[in-house]
Design a protein around this motif. Structure first.
Motif, PDB file in Angstrom:
ATOM      1  N   GLY A   1       0.827  -1.212   0.000  1.00  0.00           N
ATOM      2  CA  GLY A   1       0.000   0.000   0.000  1.00  0.00           C
ATOM      3  C   GLY A   1       0.857   1.255   0.000  1.00  0.00           C
ATOM      4  O   GLY A   1       0.592   2.217  -0.736  1.00  0.00           O
ATOM      5  N   THR A   2       1.895   1.240   0.830  1.00  0.00           N
ATOM      6  CA  THR A   2       2.789   2.403   0.906  1.00  0.00           C
ATOM      7  C   THR A   2       3.508   2.602  -0.431  1.00  0.00           C
ATOM      8  O   THR A   2       3.683   3.730  -0.888  1.00  0.00           O
ATOM      9  N   ILE A   3       3.924   1.482  -1.034  1.00  0.00           N
ATOM     10  CA  ILE A   3       4.625   1.578  -2.328  1.00  0.00           C
ATOM     11  C   ILE A   3       3.701   2.243  -3.356  1.00  0.00           C
ATOM     12  O   ILE A   3       4.119   3.146  -4.086  1.00  0.00           O
ATOM     13  N   GLU A   4       2.446   1.838  -3.352  1.00  0.00           N
ATOM     14  CA  GLU A   4       1.510   2.426  -4.324  1.00  0.00           C
ATOM     15  C   GLU A   4       1.271   3.907  -3.999  1.00  0.00           C
ATOM     16  O   GLU A   4       1.115   4.727  -4.909  1.00  0.00           O
ATOM     17  N   ASP A   5       1.242   4.239  -2.704  1.00  0.00           N
ATOM     18  CA  ASP A   5       1.105   5.657  -2.312  1.00  0.00           C
ATOM     19  C   ASP A   5       2.278   6.472  -2.855  1.00  0.00           C
ATOM     20  O   ASP A   5       2.104   7.572  -3.371  1.00  0.00           O
ATOM     21  N   VAL A   6       3.490   5.904  -2.727  1.00  0.00           N
ATOM     22  CA  VAL A   6       4.682   6.609  -3.214  1.00  0.00           C
ATOM     23  C   VAL A   6       4.589   6.790  -4.728  1.00  0.00           C
ATOM     24  O   VAL A   6       4.888   7.868  -5.261  1.00  0.00           O
ATOM     25  N   VAL A   7       4.135   5.743  -5.429  1.00  0.00           N
ATOM     26  CA  VAL A   7       3.992   5.838  -6.892  1.00  0.00           C
ATOM     27  C   VAL A   7       3.045   6.987  -7.237  1.00  0.00           C
ATOM     28  O   VAL A   7       3.339   7.842  -8.080  1.00  0.00           O
TER      29      VAL A   7
ATOM     30  N   THR B   1      -7.255   4.438  -7.863  1.00  0.00           N
ATOM     31  CA  THR B   1      -6.197   3.548  -8.343  1.00  0.00           C
ATOM     32  C   THR B   1      -5.193   4.368  -9.145  1.00  0.00           C
ATOM     33  O   THR B   1      -5.486   5.491  -9.566  1.00  0.00           O
ATOM     34  N   THR B   2      -4.023   3.771  -9.368  1.00  0.00           N
ATOM     35  CA  THR B   2      -2.979   4.489 -10.107  1.00  0.00           C
ATOM     36  C   THR B   2      -3.441   4.773 -11.541  1.00  0.00           C
ATOM     37  O   THR B   2      -3.192   5.854 -12.069  1.00  0.00           O
ATOM     38  N   SER B   3      -4.173   3.818 -12.130  1.00  0.00           N
ATOM     39  CA  SER B   3      -4.668   4.029 -13.509  1.00  0.00           C
ATOM     40  C   SER B   3      -5.636   5.209 -13.543  1.00  0.00           C
ATOM     41  O   SER B   3      -5.578   6.052 -14.451  1.00  0.00           O
ATOM     42  N   ALA B   4      -6.531   5.264 -12.532  1.00  0.00           N
ATOM     43  CA  ALA B   4      -7.503   6.372 -12.492  1.00  0.00           C
ATOM     44  C   ALA B   4      -6.769   7.707 -12.300  1.00  0.00           C
ATOM     45  O   ALA B   4      -7.139   8.724 -12.905  1.00  0.00           O
ATOM     46  N   LEU B   5      -5.734   7.677 -11.469  1.00  0.00           N
ATOM     47  CA  LEU B   5      -4.960   8.901 -11.242  1.00  0.00           C
ATOM     48  C   LEU B   5      -4.294   9.361 -12.545  1.00  0.00           C
ATOM     49  O   LEU B   5      -4.316  10.554 -12.875  1.00  0.00           O
ATOM     50  N   ILE B   6      -3.725   8.408 -13.282  1.00  0.00           N
ATOM     51  CA  ILE B   6      -3.068   8.762 -14.552  1.00  0.00           C
ATOM     52  C   ILE B   6      -4.085   9.389 -15.505  1.00  0.00           C
ATOM     53  O   ILE B   6      -3.813  10.404 -16.148  1.00  0.00           O
ATOM     54  N   GLU B   7      -5.283   8.804 -15.534  1.00  0.00           N
ATOM     55  CA  GLU B   7      -6.331   9.367 -16.410  1.00  0.00           C
ATOM     56  C   GLU B   7      -6.678  10.786 -15.992  1.00  0.00           C
ATOM     57  O   GLU B   7      -6.828  11.680 -16.816  1.00  0.00           O
ATOM     58  N   ARG B   8      -6.805  10.979 -14.679  1.00  0.00           N
ATOM     59  CA  ARG B   8      -7.179  12.317 -14.169  1.00  0.00           C
ATOM     60  C   ARG B   8      -6.087  13.328 -14.507  1.00  0.00           C
ATOM     61  O   ARG B   8      -6.364  14.422 -14.991  1.00  0.00           O
ATOM     62  N   LEU B   9      -4.821  12.947 -14.257  1.00  0.00           N
ATOM     63  CA  LEU B   9      -3.721  13.877 -14.519  1.00  0.00           C
ATOM     64  C   LEU B   9      -3.636  14.201 -16.005  1.00  0.00           C
ATOM     65  O   LEU B   9      -3.413  15.351 -16.401  1.00  0.00           O
ATOM     66  N   THR B  10      -3.837  13.183 -16.834  1.00  0.00           N
ATOM     67  CA  THR B  10      -3.766  13.388 -18.282  1.00  0.00           C
ATOM     68  C   THR B  10      -4.855  14.360 -18.739  1.00  0.00           C
ATOM     69  O   THR B  10      -4.612  15.234 -19.571  1.00  0.00           O
ATOM     70  N   SER B  11      -6.048  14.188 -18.152  1.00  0.00           N
ATOM     71  CA  SER B  11      -7.160  15.065 -18.575  1.00  0.00           C
ATOM     72  C   SER B  11      -6.943  16.501 -18.097  1.00  0.00           C
ATOM     73  O   SER B  11      -7.487  17.444 -18.668  1.00  0.00           O
ATOM     74  N   GLN B  12      -6.154  16.664 -17.015  1.00  0.00           N
ATOM     75  CA  GLN B  12      -5.928  18.023 -16.482  1.00  0.00           C
ATOM     76  C   GLN B  12      -4.751  18.726 -17.154  1.00  0.00           C
ATOM     77  O   GLN B  12      -4.484  19.892 -16.876  1.00  0.00           O
ATOM     78  N   ALA B  13      -4.016  17.999 -17.996  1.00  0.00           N
ATOM     79  CA  ALA B  13      -2.773  18.573 -18.546  1.00  0.00           C
ATOM     80  C   ALA B  13      -3.058  19.737 -19.490  1.00  0.00           C
ATOM     81  O   ALA B  13      -3.956  19.669 -20.314  1.00  0.00           O
ATOM     82  N   VAL B  14      -2.290  20.780 -19.317  1.00  0.00           N
ATOM     83  CA  VAL B  14      -2.341  21.936 -20.230  1.00  0.00           C
ATOM     84  C   VAL B  14      -0.901  22.168 -20.712  1.00  0.00           C
ATOM     85  O   VAL B  14       0.042  21.807 -20.017  1.00  0.00           O
TER      86      VAL B  14
END
Lengths: 222, 215
Positions: free
Chosen positions: A82-88, B4-17
């Motif tokens: 979990g921490t690793i994913e937080d860092v990512v 999730t990391t995938s959702a975060l990547i999508e959000r960041l990509t959509s916010q990019a200017v």
């Protein structure tokens, strides 16, 4: 005597368009071959430059590919998944915030690695801070806690009083508690979400915690 | 984290200017150094005593102390801007070390000469209070300007960057002090200069660090 001006053989417009189309195909094929031959480092540089120009596909590819790279760095500092994913995720957010600091032409890996290392160390410091605040409780102490204190009714009552105390807070203080203590956002993220400055958030949180302590302990611990 | 990391990547990509990359650290350091050095020279020539400085330039120890202080400031500036960019090697932090050693050594030799010439007498610890105030007054605006330019970059080594920025501001101010100061340094003078430089470095490391944030 007049001389006829001659500009070479005349090309009609449709033929010209065909030539242009062929030229484009040749160029596209050239770029495709170049992309196949490029190293990962060159590919990341290309994607990073495109990301700075807000090209969404390139940006998403870069973030996705760099996640694995960041995960490797995070694993050097942390073992908890979990921490690793937080860092990512923290690293990806930092990359997004400071992507203007990447200097085109330089390797992307050291730039990302430095940010990932800083975020991994931040997570270590946060963990140490938490550990300092926690007091280990012996098993016999836990065993002596009366059942009534563990009952769901008491938990429900406690939750209700916390909810009531929270509801009584002014909106800015309530937002500060929700963002910083419940959602565990960083000060900067909370500031962006709430529109309040970092110092205003700190001050609101401090006042809110004092009020909550006063209400929940009846002034005994305040 | 709740997404999730995938959702975060999508959000960041959509916010990019589109964003403009920062200029290289060399250029950003130069953009601040050139006007700062220009202003310092103008003030030193207009209000200071340039003749006294030029008269003493034939003394190698005086020249080394002045050049060491000036170069420490310039190199610390460059190092602060270099370290403010993620991924640059931390060895940049050592850039001002050599001129700082020259400055400190030459100043120590000046003190030794002073003691040899005048002997040890009752030094008042506040005899050089003006120097202390001067270094802080002249160094603070430089430190603030440096801090302002550094804010745009992300620092993964905040302590290093802020202390180098403080060192740059303080040693440049100390170099300018030569134009308002009697040539030669006595021990109290020297200690006061070192304390003033350290105070500005400490101030920048403590408060500049908080202001730059830990991003």
């Amino acid at each position: 005597m007049t001389a006829a001006l001659h500009f070479g053989p005349a090309i009609d417009v449709p033929s010209f368009m065909v030539i242009i189309r062929h030229l484009r195909l040749v160029l596209d094929a050239g770029f495709a071959v170049a992309e196949l031959n490029e190293t990962q480092s060159q590919r990341w540089q290309r994607l990073m430059i495109a990301a700075q120009a807000a090209e969404p596909r390139a940006y998403a590819e870069l973030l996705r590919e760099s996640s694995s790279f960041i995960r490797v760095i995070a694993r050097r500092y942390h073992s908890d998944a979990g921490t690793i994913e937080d860092v990512v995720q923290e690293t990806l957010i930092s990359i997004h915030r400071v992507r203007q600091t990447y200097e085109p032409g330089r390797a992307v890996e050291p730039w990302i690695a430095a940010i990932a290392k800083a975020r991994a160390i931040d997570a270590l410091r946060a963990r140490l801070r938490r550990l300092k605040m926690e007091t280990p409780v012996a098993a016999e102490v836990l065993a002596n806690i009366p059942d009534t204190m563990r009952s769901s009714e008491n938990t429900l009552a406690a939750n209700t009083s916390i909810a009531e105390a929270m509801a009584a807070l002014p909106p800015a203080q309530r937002a500060a508690v929700r963002l910083l203590k419940i959602e565990e956002l960083s000060l900067r993220e909370a500031s962006e979400t709430s529109g309040q400055s970092i110092s205003a958030l700190k001050s609101a949180l401090h006042r809110a915690m004092l009020s909550l302590r006063l209400v929940l302990t009846g002034g005994r611990d305040a | 984290m709740h997404e999730t990391t995938s959702a975060l990547i999508e959000r960041l990509t959509s916010q990019a200017v589109p964003i403009k990359p920062l200029l290289s650290p060399w250029l950003r350091a130069a953009a601040l150094l050139v006007p700062v050095l220009g202003l310092m020279t103008a003030i030193a020539l207009a209000s200071g005593n340039p003749t006294r400085v030029t008269d003493h330039l034939s003394d190698p120890v005086f020249t080394l102390a002045l050049a060491g202080s000036l170069l420490t400031g310039i190199f610390a500036f460059v190092a602060a801007f270099m370290l403010s960019v993620p991924g640059r090697t931390e060895s940049w932090g050592w850039l001002p070390a050599a001129p700082a050693v020259i400055w400190l050594t030459a100043s120590t030799v000046q003190c030794y000469r002073h003691v040899e010439e005048y002997g040890i007498h009752d030094y008042s610890p506040f005899a050089s209070a003006d120097c202390f105030v001067f270094i802080l007054m002249a160094g603070t605006p430089i430190a603030v300007a440096t801090h302002f330019l550094l804010r745009r970059a992300l620092s993964t080594n905040l302590t290093g960057v802020t202390s180098l920025a403080g060192l740059a501001a303080a040693t440049l101010a100390a170099a300018m002090l030569a134009f308002f100061h009697p040539a030669g340094t006595d021990p109290v003078d020297f200690i006061t200069h070192v304390v003033a430089v350290s105070a500005l470095v400490l101030y920048m490391t403590t408060f500049g660090r908080n202001a730059l944030g830990s991003d």
